[in-house]
Write a protein that holds these residues in place. Structure first.
Motif, PDB file in Angstrom:
ATOM      1  N   GLN A 118     -34.298  12.233  13.721  1.00  0.00           N
ATOM      2  CA  GLN A 118     -33.002  11.657  14.075  1.00  0.00           C
ATOM      3  C   GLN A 118     -32.244  12.569  15.032  1.00  0.00           C
ATOM      4  O   GLN A 118     -31.593  12.097  15.980  1.00  0.00           O
ATOM      5  N   TRP A 121     -33.728  12.224  18.479  1.00  0.00           N
ATOM      6  CA  TRP A 121     -33.357  10.902  19.009  1.00  0.00           C
ATOM      7  C   TRP A 121     -31.926  10.920  19.553  1.00  0.00           C
ATOM      8  O   TRP A 121     -31.658  10.522  20.688  1.00  0.00           O
ATOM      9  N   ARG A 125     -30.560  11.163  23.690  1.00  0.00           N
ATOM     10  CA  ARG A 125     -29.728  10.123  24.304  1.00  0.00           C
ATOM     11  C   ARG A 125     -28.459  10.704  24.921  1.00  0.00           C
ATOM     12  O   ARG A 125     -27.996  10.229  25.960  1.00  0.00           O
ATOM     13  N   GLY A 362     -35.420   5.390   9.395  1.00  0.00           N
ATOM     14  CA  GLY A 362     -34.741   4.111   9.575  1.00  0.00           C
ATOM     15  C   GLY A 362     -33.375   4.087   8.913  1.00  0.00           C
ATOM     16  O   GLY A 362     -32.403   3.570   9.486  1.00  0.00           O
ATOM     17  N   VAL A 365     -31.020   6.363  11.191  1.00  0.00           N
ATOM     18  CA  VAL A 365     -30.722   5.936  12.559  1.00  0.00           C
ATOM     19  C   VAL A 365     -30.118   4.542  12.607  1.00  0.00           C
ATOM     20  O   VAL A 365     -29.139   4.307  13.331  1.00  0.00           O
ATOM     21  N   TYR A 366     -30.670   3.621  11.849  1.00  0.00           N
ATOM     22  CA  TYR A 366     -30.259   2.215  11.973  1.00  0.00           C
ATOM     23  C   TYR A 366     -29.288   1.775  10.890  1.00  0.00           C
ATOM     24  O   TYR A 366     -28.378   0.980  11.166  1.00  0.00           O
ATOM     25  N   ALA A 367     -29.467   2.274   9.658  1.00  0.00           N
ATOM     26  CA  ALA A 367     -28.545   1.895   8.585  1.00  0.00           C
ATOM     27  C   ALA A 367     -27.357   2.844   8.480  1.00  0.00           C
ATOM     28  O   ALA A 367     -26.426   2.570   7.720  1.00  0.00           O
ATOM     29  N   ARG A 368     -27.401   3.983   9.210  1.00  0.00           N
ATOM     30  CA  ARG A 368     -26.306   4.952   9.216  1.00  0.00           C
ATOM     31  C   ARG A 368     -26.000   5.477   7.813  1.00  0.00           C
ATOM     32  O   ARG A 368     -24.848   5.735   7.468  1.00  0.00           O
TER      33      ARG A 368
END
Length: 387
Positions: A118, A121, A125, A362, A365-368
């Protein structure tokens, strides 16, 4: 001052950016120790410098409110809870040898994979938004994979900074706001910077002359604290190069401690306290933990004290900003190579390991989901399925 920061040290989960949010709520909105503009400029300074940004902001706030004792009190309050917790965790690993080989610790190692992935990632960015900086990051990763030593890591950072200085063209920096109350005499600032560089270059020479394990470990931990740009997670490869090849701790114990460090509040740099306590070197236990804790934070203190008197002039130099952008891209590559070795190679051995790590990534990154919750879930999954 101590009690104000102790409260934050007990409750500030979520990493450096979350810590700065807690600081703003506490010291700008609630206590009104400074205004938003001064706080923002202080944060910009501490993000410009290597080291743990949230801890450096705390040191500067303590210095402004209560002088040098206030600086020490702020650091102790914010750092002590997580340092004590990680030293106790190191004692647990040593006392119950089977614990280190158990499923829960394997879950902590897998959690470290998710957390570092994470970090790579998110940092890629924000710190590598264009092809030149992406190329710098990949080049730094290749260099550190080819030279998996402290020399390779330092070379990657230096080369990335030099390339950034020469090649990157960034928008001119905004005029700074001089933060009221953060006045340090120029003589004190110059002395702090001189001591910082004296230790950075002198400790390796001293270690070479003395030749004992302790001096080598102190030199490596100080170097890790001095060269962490771009976020607390970058301390992982620097500390790994300092302590694992020297036999201070094994890779498995190293990653288990790093996973546990995600589940405690306060600065990630307190991971060094775990390493000192778990060390097989000449100093270990509480003495080793406290020694390594002081050594890894010392560069951060010297840099923030040294930079405060010269911040206005430094911030307005575009070349400095370009060099820093190059360094930040380089440390993304450094962390990317660490994601493979030692993090991935030491933790992911089976499909079940990969499945738990992928689920943790996951969730982050996506569910915080909070890293604390993810670490606890990975440890529970490890206990149930990976033992």
């Amino acid at each position: 001052m101590f009690l104000a920061f102790l409260r934050l040290g007990l409750t500030s989960f979520g990493g450096p950016m979350a810590h700065l949010g807690y600081f703003r709520t506490e010291f700008v909105e609630r206590r009104r120790w400074l205004d938003d503009r001064s706080f923002s400029d202080l944060v910009a300074l501490c993000q410009f410098l290597p080291g743990p940004a949230s801890s450096q902001v705390g040191m500067a706030l303590g210095l402004s409110r209560a002088g040098w004792p206030g600086c020490l009190s702020a650091w102790l309050g914010f750092t002590a809870p997580s340092a004590i917790a990680l030293i106790l965790f190191a004692y647990g690993i040593q006392r119950w040898a089977d614990l280190a080989a158990g499923g829960a610790v394997q879950g902590l190692k897998v959690a470290a994979v998710a957390v570092v992935a994470q970090a790579v990632w998110g940092m890629a960015r924000s710190l590598c938004p264009d092809p030149p900086r992406a190329a710098l990051a990949l080049s730094a990763a290749l260099l550190t994979l080819a030279l998996p030593t402290a020399i390779g890591q330092v070379a990657a950072i230096v080369i990335a900074g030099a390339v950034g200085w020469l090649v990157l063209k960034l928008p001119p920096p905004q005029a700074p706001v001089a933060p009221a109350g953060f006045r340090v005499p120029k003589a004190a600032g110059a002395a702090a910077l001189a001591l910082f560089f004296l230790l950075l270059f002198g400790l390796p020479l001293l270690s070479g002359l003395v030749g004992d394990r302790l001096s080598g470990q102190i030199e490596g931990v100080y170097r890790a604290g001095a060269l962490v740009f771009g976020g607390g997670h970058v301390v992982l490869p620097l500390l790994q190069a300092a302590v694992v090849p020297a036999g201070m701790v094994g890779n498995s114990e190293f990653l288990a401690g790093y996973g546990a460090a995600q589940a405690v509040p306060g600065p990630l740099f307190t991971f060094a306290a775990y390493l000192g306590a778990a060390s097989t070197g000449p100093v270990s236990g509480w003495a080793g933990g406290l020694l390594f804790l002081v050594v890894i934070f010392l560069p951060a203190f010297l840099l923030v004290v040294g930079a405060l008197p010269f911040w206005d002039a430094l911030r307005q130099r575009g070349a400095i900003q370009s060099a820093l952008a190059g360094v930040n891209a380089g440390v993304v590559g450094l962390l990317l190579s660490a994601l493979y070795d030692p993090v991935w190679t030491s933790a992911i051995h089976t499909r079940a390991d990969f499945a738990v790590g992928l689920a943790g990534f996951g969730l982050l990154v996506y569910a915080r989901v909070s890293p604390v919750i993810v670490v606890l879930l990975c440890a529970t999954a490890g206990f149930a399925f990976l033992g």
